[in-house]
Design a protein around this motif. Sequence first.
Motif, short mmCIF file in Angstrom:
data_model
loop_
_atom_site.label_atom_id
_atom_site.label_comp_id
_atom_site.label_asym_id
_atom_site.label_seq_id
_atom_site.Cartn_x
_atom_site.Cartn_y
_atom_site.Cartn_z
N LYS A 126 40.65 44.92 27.04
CA LYS A 126 40.20 46.03 27.89
C LYS A 126 38.91 45.71 28.63
O LYS A 126 38.14 46.60 28.99
CB LYS A 126 40.05 47.31 27.08
N GLU A 127 38.66 44.43 28.88
CA GLU A 127 37.53 44.00 29.71
C GLU A 127 38.04 43.19 30.89
O GLU A 127 38.91 42.32 30.72
CB GLU A 127 36.57 43.11 28.93
N MET A 128 37.48 43.47 32.05
CA MET A 128 37.69 42.60 33.21
C MET A 128 36.55 41.59 33.21
O MET A 128 35.39 41.97 33.07
CB MET A 128 37.72 43.40 34.50
N ILE A 129 36.90 40.31 33.35
CA ILE A 129 35.90 39.24 33.30
C ILE A 129 36.02 38.40 34.56
O ILE A 129 37.07 37.81 34.83
CB ILE A 129 36.10 38.34 32.06
N ILE A 130 34.95 38.37 35.35
CA ILE A 130 34.89 37.57 36.58
C ILE A 130 34.15 36.28 36.26
O ILE A 130 33.04 36.32 35.72
CB ILE A 130 34.15 38.33 37.70
N VAL A 153 35.98 46.43 38.78
CA VAL A 153 34.59 46.11 38.45
C VAL A 153 34.03 45.20 39.53
O VAL A 153 34.79 44.51 40.23
CB VAL A 153 34.46 45.42 37.07
N ALA A 154 32.71 45.20 39.65
CA ALA A 154 32.06 44.33 40.63
C ALA A 154 30.67 43.95 40.14
O ALA A 154 30.00 44.73 39.46
CB ALA A 154 31.96 45.02 41.99
N TRP A 155 30.27 42.74 40.50
CA TRP A 155 28.91 42.26 40.24
C TRP A 155 28.43 41.58 41.52
O TRP A 155 29.21 40.93 42.22
CB TRP A 155 28.89 41.27 39.08
N ALA A 156 27.14 41.74 41.82
CA ALA A 156 26.64 41.22 43.09
C ALA A 156 25.19 40.77 42.98
O ALA A 156 24.43 41.25 42.14
CB ALA A 156 26.73 42.32 44.16
N ALA A 208 36.81 42.70 41.16
CA ALA A 208 38.05 42.38 40.45
C ALA A 208 38.82 43.66 40.12
O ALA A 208 38.22 44.70 39.83
CB ALA A 208 37.75 41.61 39.16
N PHE A 209 40.15 43.54 40.15
CA PHE A 209 41.02 44.66 39.83
C PHE A 209 42.44 44.13 39.64
O PHE A 209 42.72 42.97 39.91
CB PHE A 209 40.99 45.72 40.94
N ARG A 210 43.33 45.01 39.19
CA ARG A 210 44.75 44.64 39.10
C ARG A 210 45.42 45.11 40.37
O ARG A 210 45.34 46.29 40.74
CB ARG A 210 45.40 45.29 37.88
N ASN A 211 46.11 44.19 41.06
CA ASN A 211 46.73 44.58 42.33
C ASN A 211 48.12 45.17 42.10
O ASN A 211 48.60 45.28 40.98
CB ASN A 211 46.73 43.42 43.34
#
Length: 192
Positions: free
Chosen positions: A139-143, A79-82, A98-101
Motif C-alpha cells: 500500500k505504498e507508492m515508491i518512486i 503521489v508526488a515529490w519535487a 506516480a499513479f496507477r493508469n
Amino acid sequence: MGVMALSSTSVLITFTVFASLFFLSYAQTCKNHTFTSNRMFNSCVDLPYHQAHLHWNYFSSTDKVAMAYRARQGLKGWVAWAINPTQTGMVGAQALVAFRNSNGSMMVYPTPISDYNPSMLPGTLTFQVSNISVEYINKEMIIFAVLGPLVNITKVNHVWQSGYAVSNDVPQMHEISSTNLKSFGDLDFLAV
C-alpha cells in the motif's frame, strides 16, 4: 469488589501494553525499511505529512542524487515529490508523479509545476532525471530516480503531495487541507 477492580485494571494495563507494542511495530521509519532488488540508501528522512519517507544517496563526484520517495496511498490516488530550485512551496517545483493508469500498470514521470493549476502532464524538468521507475508494495507508492547533475546544489527546497483521484490518466488536484499546505521543507543531501 477489590479483586474485580484489580482484574479489570490488570486487563486494561495488559491491553494498553499490547496495543502500544502493536502500534510501535506497525509504525515504520525510513531507517528500518528494506527495498526490493537490494536497493540501499545511506540517508533518509521521515516526512511529517502523508505517511511519506525520502531516501537518497548523494554522489559528490557527479553531483547526482539517487533517491526513493515512498508514501502510503491507495491504487486510485497519486503521489508526488519535487525539488523547487527557486523558492519554497509548489509553484516552480520540478516534480516526479506516480499513479496507477487506466490499463492497471503503475506510471511515473516528471512534470514541472508552473502555477496553482498545473496540467500534471509529462514534461521536462530544469535538471536531468534518469532511471525513473515506480513500485506499488504494501500500500505504498515508491518512486525511484537519479537526479542531476545538480551542480553546486546540495541544499534544496522540496515538496511532497498526494491526491485521491486520477482521471483519464492525469492526477487531479489534491485537497487543500492543512497537511497539504504544509508539505514542504528544506533538505540537505549531504545530511546522513
